[in-house]
Design a protein around this motif. Structure first.
Motif, PDB file in Angstrom:
ATOM      1  N   GLY A   3       3.042   8.711  -6.859  1.00  0.00           N
ATOM      2  CA  GLY A   3       3.274  10.124  -6.555  1.00  0.00           C
ATOM      3  C   GLY A   3       2.373  10.648  -5.458  1.00  0.00           C
ATOM      4  O   GLY A   3       2.250  11.866  -5.278  1.00  0.00           O
ATOM      5  N   GLU A   4       1.744   9.759  -4.714  1.00  0.00           N
ATOM      6  CA  GLU A   4       0.838  10.201  -3.643  1.00  0.00           C
ATOM      7  C   GLU A   4       1.554  10.326  -2.301  1.00  0.00           C
ATOM      8  O   GLU A   4       0.975  10.759  -1.313  1.00  0.00           O
ATOM      9  N   LYS A  27       0.843  -1.201   0.000  1.00  0.00           N
ATOM     10  CA  LYS A  27       0.000   0.000   0.000  1.00  0.00           C
ATOM     11  C   LYS A  27       0.876   1.249   0.000  1.00  0.00           C
ATOM     12  O   LYS A  27       0.706   2.158  -0.803  1.00  0.00           O
ATOM     13  N   LEU A  28       1.837   1.311   0.911  1.00  0.00           N
ATOM     14  CA  LEU A  28       2.722   2.478   0.985  1.00  0.00           C
ATOM     15  C   LEU A  28       3.538   2.599  -0.306  1.00  0.00           C
ATOM     16  O   LEU A  28       3.669   3.699  -0.872  1.00  0.00           O
ATOM     17  N   GLY A  29       4.039   1.485  -0.803  1.00  0.00           N
ATOM     18  CA  GLY A  29       4.848   1.510  -2.029  1.00  0.00           C
ATOM     19  C   GLY A  29       4.052   2.010  -3.215  1.00  0.00           C
ATOM     20  O   GLY A  29       4.557   2.770  -4.054  1.00  0.00           O
ATOM     21  N   THR A  30       2.776   1.619  -3.265  1.00  0.00           N
ATOM     22  CA  THR A  30       1.912   2.063  -4.368  1.00  0.00           C
ATOM     23  C   THR A  30       1.663   3.561  -4.279  1.00  0.00           C
ATOM     24  O   THR A  30       1.710   4.286  -5.276  1.00  0.00           O
TER      25      THR A  30
END
Ligand SMILES: O=C[C@H](O)[C@@H](O)[C@@H](O)[C@H](O)C(=O)O
Length: 464
Positions: A437-438, A429-432
């Motif tokens: 760019g979020e 989730k964090l990597g995505t």
């Protein structure tokens, strides 16, 4: 095409892979809610075979087997361990998409080093190889916990429990096995056996538990007993009726009504449970304990099987109670009484995640980061999509960075790869977010956030 459950399982981009392998993979485990047996840990038992350790107490698997047409004889009945194991291997290919499919393969990998697909054709190989290992001291219960880097675990314990095994373990095992105070029998005034339970509590404490003052005094004595054994958490399973305002005199009337064998109305039940919860919360504040509320399980729905097998045997459902008003009123009553303790809110119905997370936000008092938590995805929600929904809601409505992370909630000593499963989902989730760019690619911040959610937040939060 990706290989099935390889080292980057569930990690869909490079940032996720780096976060998991650099920051999450080697973190120890603090499992703050489970149903493991402290006596089994103290005696450091070895399991006779894979059937016992996989199928002996895990009603998640029992439920799946029934759904796939396996007769009860090969689930909780008299069939041999091998027959039950063969039944499980026959069911597994039908479980694709169910978390058990991932969990069970992950357990086979992590504990036994086997990448074998679990199916009837491989049953002999798995049976022989796992049993050969299980019957060695390396696979004793304590070594199973050591293998997963478990540092602390909290069992779930009745206030009447003498905590004998926890006491012995304190001096005998480097992994902390701490009790959690679970006063459900005192909350469940409507249930058969309530008065009998109060009788036992009275006998144990010397208090008159038929009076509200005496009941509170008795519970304080049991909390003191749990505190002596290092207890830092409590847990409460609530249905959809758990709070309505009432004064102390009214609670005594409700106790008298129950003693006169007159059932309580729903409104009276809410008054009684609310008063007990507000009282317990005030005691938890004094002791610095965390209070867990597990809301929304509709338990033991199959009355024939409940009579035959008892509770926690795979016949429970998600309820759909309307809890927002009661929950906010309960927390407000706590806040006005003696303050809100450290609080972890779980619902078995993921429709309530925003309700819980917004209620939590109403009572954060600045005394501790993340003092009130949206609890991890629980039971039927404890799967990839449920975990993602809980993480998203907590991030969107609260503070994901302060989350105290995963727990197994299990009865099996092989369930600790569930922490890995969660950690992979978290890092993905964090990597995505970063790769979309979020979120900035600030490795220091990201890796600190991952370590905190995997372990460090919980150590600080529970003061272990
Ligand atoms: O996850 C499922 C649990 O083991 C379930 O059986 C209950 O024990 C529930 O968690 C609870 O703590 O009341």
């Amino acid at each position: 095409m990706k290989k099935f459950m390889d080292e980057d399982f569930l990690l869909q981009n490079d940032t996720a892979k780096r976060l998991y392998h650099q920051a999450a993979e080697t973190m120890p485990i603090l499992d703050y809610h489970n149903h493991l047996e402290p006596q089994v840990i103290y005696e450091d038992r070895c399991y006779p075979d894979i059937a016992e350790v996989w199928l002996g107490r895990d009603h998640y698997k029992w439920r799946a087997m029934r759904a796939d047409g396996i007769g009860e004889d090969k689930i909780t009945g008299k069939a041999s361990g091998r027959e039950k194991f063969d039944a499980w291997c026959a069911v597994m290919p039908d479980l694709i998409g169910n978390p058990l499919y991932h969990w069970t393969h992950l357990e086979l990998k992590r504990y036994f080093g086997m990448d074998t697909i679990i199916c009837p054709e491989n049953a002999d190989q798995i049976w022989e190889q796992t049993n050969a290992m299980l019957n060695t001291p390396e696979y004793s219960v304590r070594n199973l916990l050591r293998k997963m880097k478990v540092k602390t675990l909290c069992t779930t314990d009745d206030p009447l429990d003498d905590l004998h095994w926890h006491k012995l373990l304190k001096a005998d095992f480097e992994i902390r096995v701490l009790p959690a105070f679970r006063p459900d029998p005192v909350l469940n005034i409507e249930k058969e056996g309530y008065l009998e339970y109060l009788g036992k509590l009275a006998e144990l404490t010397g208090e008159d538990c038929g009076s509200w003052e005496g009941l509170k005094a008795a519970l304080k004595k049991r909390m003191d007993h749990f505190a002596e054994q290092g207890c830092k958490l409590s847990d409460h399973a609530l249905n959809g009726d758990f709070y309505a305002p009432a004064d102390e005199a009214q609670i005594q009337k409700l106790l008298d009504q129950k003693k006169a064998d007159q059932s309580l109305t729903i409104s009276q039940l809410r008054q009684y449970r609310g008063a007990v919860l507000v009282f317990l919360a005030s005691e938890y504040v004094k002791r610095g304990w965390a209070m867990q509320l597990h809301i929304g399980a509709l338990r033991n729905n199959n009355s024939r099987m409940f009579a035959k097998l008892g509770a926690d045997t795979g016949y429970d459902s998600t309820d759909d109670p309307m809890i927002a008003g009661q929950l906010n009123s309960l927390l407000d009553a706590m806040e006005q009484n003696a303050g809100v303790p450290k609080l972890i809110l779980y619902s078995l119905n993921s429709k309530d995640y925003e309700v819980l997370a917004t209620a939590a936000g109403n009572f954060q008092d600045g005394s501790l980061p993340g003092k009130i938590q949206l609890g991890s995805a629980w039971w039927f929600c404890d799967q990839k999509r449920g975990m993602e929904k809980q993480l998203d809601t907590l991030a969107e409505v609260g503070l994901l960075s302060r989350f105290v992370g995963m727990l197994t909630d299990s009865r099996s000593f092989l369930s600790f790869p569930r922490h890995e499963y969660f950690r992979r989902i978290l890092c993905n989730k964090l990597g995505t977010w970063v790769e979309n760019g979020e979120a900035p690619q600030d490795w220091t911040q990201l890796e600190k956030m991952v370590r905190n959610i995997c372990y460090d937040n919980a150590v600080r939060y529970f003061e272990f």
